[in-house]
Design a protein around this motif. Structure first.
Motif, PDB file in Angstrom:
ATOM      1  N   ILE A  99      11.997  -0.719   1.578  1.00 44.75           N
ATOM      2  CA  ILE A  99      11.501  -1.355   0.358  1.00 44.75           C
ATOM      3  C   ILE A  99      11.289  -0.251  -0.669  1.00 44.75           C
ATOM      4  N   ILE A 100      12.075  -0.260  -1.748  1.00 39.71           N
ATOM      5  CA  ILE A 100      11.990   0.792  -2.759  1.00 39.71           C
ATOM      6  C   ILE A 100      11.693   0.161  -4.106  1.00 39.71           C
ATOM      7  N   ALA A 101      10.937   0.881  -4.931  1.00 37.55           N
ATOM      8  CA  ALA A 101      10.552   0.340  -6.245  1.00 37.55           C
ATOM      9  C   ALA A 101       9.863   1.424  -7.045  1.00 37.55           C
ATOM     10  N   HIS A 102       9.691   1.128  -8.323  1.00 38.50           N
ATOM     11  CA  HIS A 102       8.848   1.950  -9.188  1.00 38.50           C
ATOM     12  C   HIS A 102       7.389   1.679  -8.842  1.00 38.50           C
ATOM     13  N   VAL A 103       6.508   2.595  -9.224  1.00 35.28           N
ATOM     14  CA  VAL A 103       5.090   2.439  -8.920  1.00 35.28           C
ATOM     15  C   VAL A 103       4.540   1.174  -9.584  1.00 35.28           C
ATOM     16  N   ASP A 104       3.721   0.430  -8.848  1.00 31.51           N
ATOM     17  CA  ASP A 104       3.026  -0.758  -9.334  1.00 31.51           C
ATOM     18  C   ASP A 104       3.962  -1.926  -9.632  1.00 31.51           C
ATOM     19  N   HIS A 105       5.115  -1.953  -8.987  1.00 28.44           N
ATOM     20  CA  HIS A 105       5.991  -3.119  -9.141  1.00 28.44           C
ATOM     21  C   HIS A 105       5.809  -4.120  -8.008  1.00 28.44           C
ATOM     22  N   THR A 108       4.289  -3.039  -1.970  1.00 29.56           N
ATOM     23  CA  THR A 108       3.344  -3.074  -0.849  1.00 29.56           C
ATOM     24  C   THR A 108       2.749  -4.467  -0.689  1.00 29.56           C
ATOM     25  N   THR A 109       2.468  -5.148  -1.797  1.00 29.96           N
ATOM     26  CA  THR A 109       2.005  -6.534  -1.727  1.00 29.96           C
ATOM     27  C   THR A 109       3.083  -7.423  -1.126  1.00 29.96           C
ATOM     28  N   LEU A 110       4.340  -7.145  -1.434  1.00 30.62           N
ATOM     29  CA  LEU A 110       5.448  -7.906  -0.863  1.00 30.62           C
ATOM     30  C   LEU A 110       5.515  -7.721   0.650  1.00 30.62           C
ATOM     31  N   VAL A 111       5.342  -6.485   1.116  1.00 32.40           N
ATOM     32  CA  VAL A 111       5.352  -6.231   2.563  1.00 32.40           C
ATOM     33  C   VAL A 111       4.183  -6.948   3.225  1.00 32.40           C
ATOM     34  N   ASP A 112       3.014  -6.934   2.601  1.00 31.07           N
ATOM     35  CA  ASP A 112       1.863  -7.666   3.124  1.00 31.07           C
ATOM     36  C   ASP A 112       2.203  -9.136   3.336  1.00 31.07           C
ATOM     37  N   VAL A 150       6.244   2.597   8.586  1.00 29.60           N
ATOM     38  CA  VAL A 150       7.229   1.746   9.245  1.00 29.60           C
ATOM     39  C   VAL A 150       6.494   0.651   9.998  1.00 29.60           C
ATOM     40  N   THR A 151       6.970  -0.565   9.872  1.00 26.42           N
ATOM     41  CA  THR A 151       6.414  -1.685  10.617  1.00 26.42           C
ATOM     42  C   THR A 151       7.550  -2.612  11.018  1.00 26.42           C
ATOM     43  N   SER A 152       7.293  -3.522  11.944  1.00 26.29           N
ATOM     44  CA  SER A 152       8.317  -4.432  12.453  1.00 26.29           C
ATOM     45  C   SER A 152       7.768  -5.839  12.503  1.00 26.29           C
ATOM     46  N   LEU A 153       8.666  -6.813  12.361  1.00 20.87           N
ATOM     47  CA  LEU A 153       8.297  -8.218  12.504  1.00 20.87           C
ATOM     48  C   LEU A 153       9.453  -8.960  13.151  1.00 20.87           C
ATOM     49  N   ALA A 154       9.136 -10.100  13.772  1.00 18.05           N
ATOM     50  CA  ALA A 154      10.148 -10.929  14.422  1.00 18.05           C
ATOM     51  C   ALA A 154      10.428 -12.141  13.548  1.00 18.05           C
ATOM     52  N   TYR A 155      11.722 -12.449  13.362  1.00 15.07           N
ATOM     53  CA  TYR A 155      12.096 -13.603  12.547  1.00 15.07           C
ATOM     54  C   TYR A 155      13.434 -14.130  13.029  1.00 15.07           C
ATOM     55  N   ASP A 164       8.015   0.849   4.185  1.00 17.89           N
ATOM     56  CA  ASP A 164       7.366   0.806   2.872  1.00 17.89           C
ATOM     57  C   ASP A 164       7.302   2.226   2.322  1.00 17.89           C
ATOM     58  N   THR A 165       7.747   2.415   1.097  1.00 16.80           N
ATOM     59  CA  THR A 165       7.874   3.754   0.521  1.00 16.80           C
ATOM     60  C   THR A 165       6.981   3.906  -0.704  1.00 16.80           C
ATOM     61  N   PRO A 166       6.639   5.145  -1.085  1.00 19.53           N
ATOM     62  CA  PRO A 166       5.868   5.359  -2.317  1.00 19.53           C
ATOM     63  C   PRO A 166       6.709   5.031  -3.549  1.00 19.53           C
TER      64      PRO A 166
END
Length: 713
Positions: A99-105, A108-112, A150-155, A164-166
């Motif tokens: 997951i890559i993005a500019h700061v405050d876009h 991290t909320t999306l990963v949550d 790094v995290t993992s989920l099942a789908y 998740d990156t800075p």
């Protein structure tokens, strides 16, 4: 099939890169009127219209209250086959996504949101928290991501590994490092702000590795959303960066990570924003499963090999290494060894004592892992970043991609002020050296070098924020140290001096644009573009890194705190010449003791104070800034009023001093002059002269001022 570009009703085939450039130029010429971009069957359409588009009119602002996930959304996202995350999954059912993005876009909320709706956080207290991936104390305080996780989920019978990156440019080394672990990326872009400086940086790195991004326009529920225009800007950016046909044919999705929905249809995004429908993140998860490629590699009849990408500390297991398994399989108890990067020398041999991955915030133990898995293992405590952990029969280390070099440096040394040792417990140069070397093991964007002095080390990094985070972490651990002002790292190429340049994006109110242009131009900045974004003026500059040092405090004052500035490393270019002096002289204490209101009241008319009544001062400490240019002024802030036994005829007036704001590390690093330093203790930040003795300072000041030759590496 090569995609086609249709502009203003004309179809343009794309047989070559030159055609792509032609299309990019045409799109740029129509930017003022282009408002929507649609894609179907590999055809890019840029429709030129005036006024608001239908999708913009549909996307309305929802109320501030957060909608709970409905039973329908849970059923929609939960219709999956059970997957045992602790078992080895076939490679065709693994997806490794960054997951890559500019700061405050909002990445991290999306990963949550993905973790919560997939059930990865079920039964834990993290289900009620926000930004669960930002586990570091500084990350929670500052509201930014500093370290990759790094995290993992099942789908739907798949294991999706998410990194998740800075988003801040100073921590770009974390992004460069993790791209070797993933097979695709999700590029998150604010639907109002559009692509920013760091968006261009992370996208450049992803495209260079041949990754095809999935674009998510986040915050599409805002009334200021301009999703179609942002999509057009992204298309231009892809073309400008030389993206391939397959990369340019990216899929666009609309999302609101805060509200918990994502969709591929702009009209549906409007209904979801207005609260007329219930949504979920299932469309994004489906897109990841369908579009992201499965990892490649050989599991059978191949030796185990893994490139170490990250180090983790575990209170029970010691040092653990995280990476992607490139080939073969590994089981708990297998014999392994560590190969040095590049040379292939054997650093250590051992056995795998534990093997696990992370799902949400918990660890899931594994019995075995194979090629394509992102796993953490223990048993080789000497392994470092970019080392290869492999079976005993492997002799050649895995290759790695070097990251961009640092651009600025500071010097860490022992705190030698008269107030040293009163607050901290880590005081010696040996303790400071050991701590910095430990940091360099895990943070590959930092470089630690000897400065030529026995009690000082030079620390090189990407920016002021990265260095201030390191200093703040050390002071919380009980360190006391002295830090010099940052200096840029220049190079020499064919007899020419080169210095780092950065691209900065400035969003300010229209009334403040003039003063920003004036000051950045004086700092050798070159205005590249000027446009209107929502109710702000957006300006893009190319400026030497030297020109940005010390500018942030001025920027806050000039824009009254309403401006936003973002920067990213651009390139090394020819030396731009000396900069004008931007800071006034200092008021320096000439006495030791405690600052008194009587003395400060007499000093205050000469400038701005940095100390309060009752604070400890010492000779050589910077206690204020003069209000006029010139040399430094020696003052006595510890002078007390002489008391006698003779009653005065008049009445003493009440002394009222202007309030003094405490220094933050970023402000102090950006503010100090080349002949000054920052004294950092666990509870205090002070400014001081590098040379405390006034007579020695005068002797040193007679020497020539440093020029570009002194700044060369």
């Amino acid at each position: 099939m090569r995609p086609l570009i249709r502009i203003a009703g004309k179809r343009l085939a794309q047989p070559s890169q030159s055609a792509t450039a032609t299309a990019a130029a045409a799109v740029g010429s129509f930017r003022s009127v282009c408002s929507s971009t649609s894609r179907a069957q590999g055809v890019h359409t840029v429709a030129c219209r005036t006024g608001r588009t239908a999708s913009q009119m549909l996307i309305a602002r929802k109320g501030a209250e957060m909608r709970a996930y409905s039973a329908a959304a849970e059923q929609k996202s939960g219709d999956t086959e059970e997957v045992d995350l602790g078992a080895m999954v076939p490679m065709d059912r693994i997806r490794n996504i960054g997951i890559i993005a500019h700061v405050d876009h909002g990445k991290t909320t999306l990963v949550d949101c993905l973790l919560k709706q997939s059930g990865a956080l079920s039964g834990s207290s993290a289900m009620q928290e926000t930004r669960v991936m930002d586990s570091n104390a500084l990350e929670k305080e500052r509201g930014i991501t500093i370290l990759s996780k790094v995290t993992s989920l099942a789908y739907k019978s798949h294991r999706i590994n998410i990194v998740d990156t800075p988003g801040h440019a100073d921590f770009g080394g974390e992004v460069e490092r993790i791209l070797s672990m993933v097979d695709s990326v999700v590029l998150v872009v604010d639907a109002t702000e559009g692509p920013m400086a760091q968006t261009k940086f992370v996208l450049t790195k992803a495209l260079a590795r041949g990754l095809s991004p999935l674009v998510v326009l986040n915050k599409a529920d805002r009334p200021t959303s301009r999703a179609d225009e942002v999509d057009s800007e992204l298309l231009e950016l892809f073309m400008a960066l030389g993206a391939s046909d397959a990369q340019t044919d990216y899929k666009v999705m609309y999302a609101s990570a805060k509200e918990g929905w994502c969709t591929h249809d702009a009209a549906e995004a409007g209904r979801l924003s207005a609260g007329g429908a219930d949504g979920s993140m299932a469309p994004l998860l489906d897109a990841i499963v369908q579009q992201a490629p499965a990892p490649t590699g050989q599991r059978e009849d191949a030796p185990f090999a893994m490139l170490v990408t990250q180090l983790e500390a575990n209170s029970y297991l010691g040092k653990c290494v995280l990476g992607r398994v490139s080939s073969g399989t590994v089981r708990v108890g297998d014999r392994i060894r560590v190969l040095e990067p590049e040379t292939g020398a054997v650093r250590e041999e051992g056995r795998v004592t534990r093997l696990f991955l992370r799902s949400g915030v918990r660890q899931v133990e594994m019995a075995e892992a194979g090629a394509g898995d992102l796993v953490t293992l223990s048993g080789v405590p000497t392994a470092g970043i970019n080392a290869t952990v492999a079976s005993p029969e492997v002799e050649e280390p895995l290759g790695f991609v070097p990251i961009d070099p640092p651009t600025i440096s500071v010097t860490f040394s022992v705190n030698d002020s008269p107030l040293a040792g009163r607050e901290g417990s880590q005081l010696t140069s040996g303790m400071i050296r050991a701590r910095l070397l430990r940091e360099a093991e895990t943070n590959v964007a930092l470089q630690i070098r000897d400065s030529g002095k026995s009690e000082a080390l030079e620390v090189r990094g990407r920016g002021e924020l990265q260095l201030s985070v390191l200093i703040e972490t050390m002071r919380r651990e009980g360190f006391e140290l002295s830090v010099t002002p940052p200096r840029v790292l220049m190079r020499r190429d064919a007899g020419n001096i080169l210095e780092p340049f950065e691209e900065i994006t400035v969003d300010v109110d229209h009334g403040a644009s003039g003063v920003v242009i004036e000051k950045l131009t004086k700092r050798k900045g070159e205005l590249k573009s000027f446009s209107d974004v929502a109710d702000k003026a957006r300006m893009v500059f190319h400026i030497p890194t030297r020109g940005l040092l010390g500018y942030m405090s001025e920027f806050k004052n000039d824009t009254h705190g309403s401006g936003v500035i973002n920067h990213a490393f651009l390139r090394y270019d020819a030396y731009a010449g000396p900069l004008e002096k931007t800071r006034k002289a200092s008021m320096v204490s000439m006495a030791a003791g405690t600052a008194t209101a009587y003395a400060l009241n007499m000093i205050e008319p000469r400038g701005r104070l940095f100390v309060r009544n009752g604070e400890a001062v010492y000779p050589g400490m910077v206690v204020g800034e003069l209000s006029k240019d010139g040399g430094d002024l020696e003052v006595n802030p510890a002078k007390a009023k002489q008391l006698t036994n003779i009653r005065a005829a008049g009445k003493d007036e009440t002394i009222r001093l202007a309030p003094v704001a405490p220094w933050s590390l970023e402000e102090a690093i950006a503010y100090i002059n080349p002949d000054e330093a920052i004294e950092v203790t666990p509870s205090t930040i002070r400014l001081r002269k590098l040379i405390l003795d006034a007579n020695k300072r005068k002797q040193y000041s007679r020497k020539r001022a440093p020029d570009a030759e002194d700044l060369l590496e």
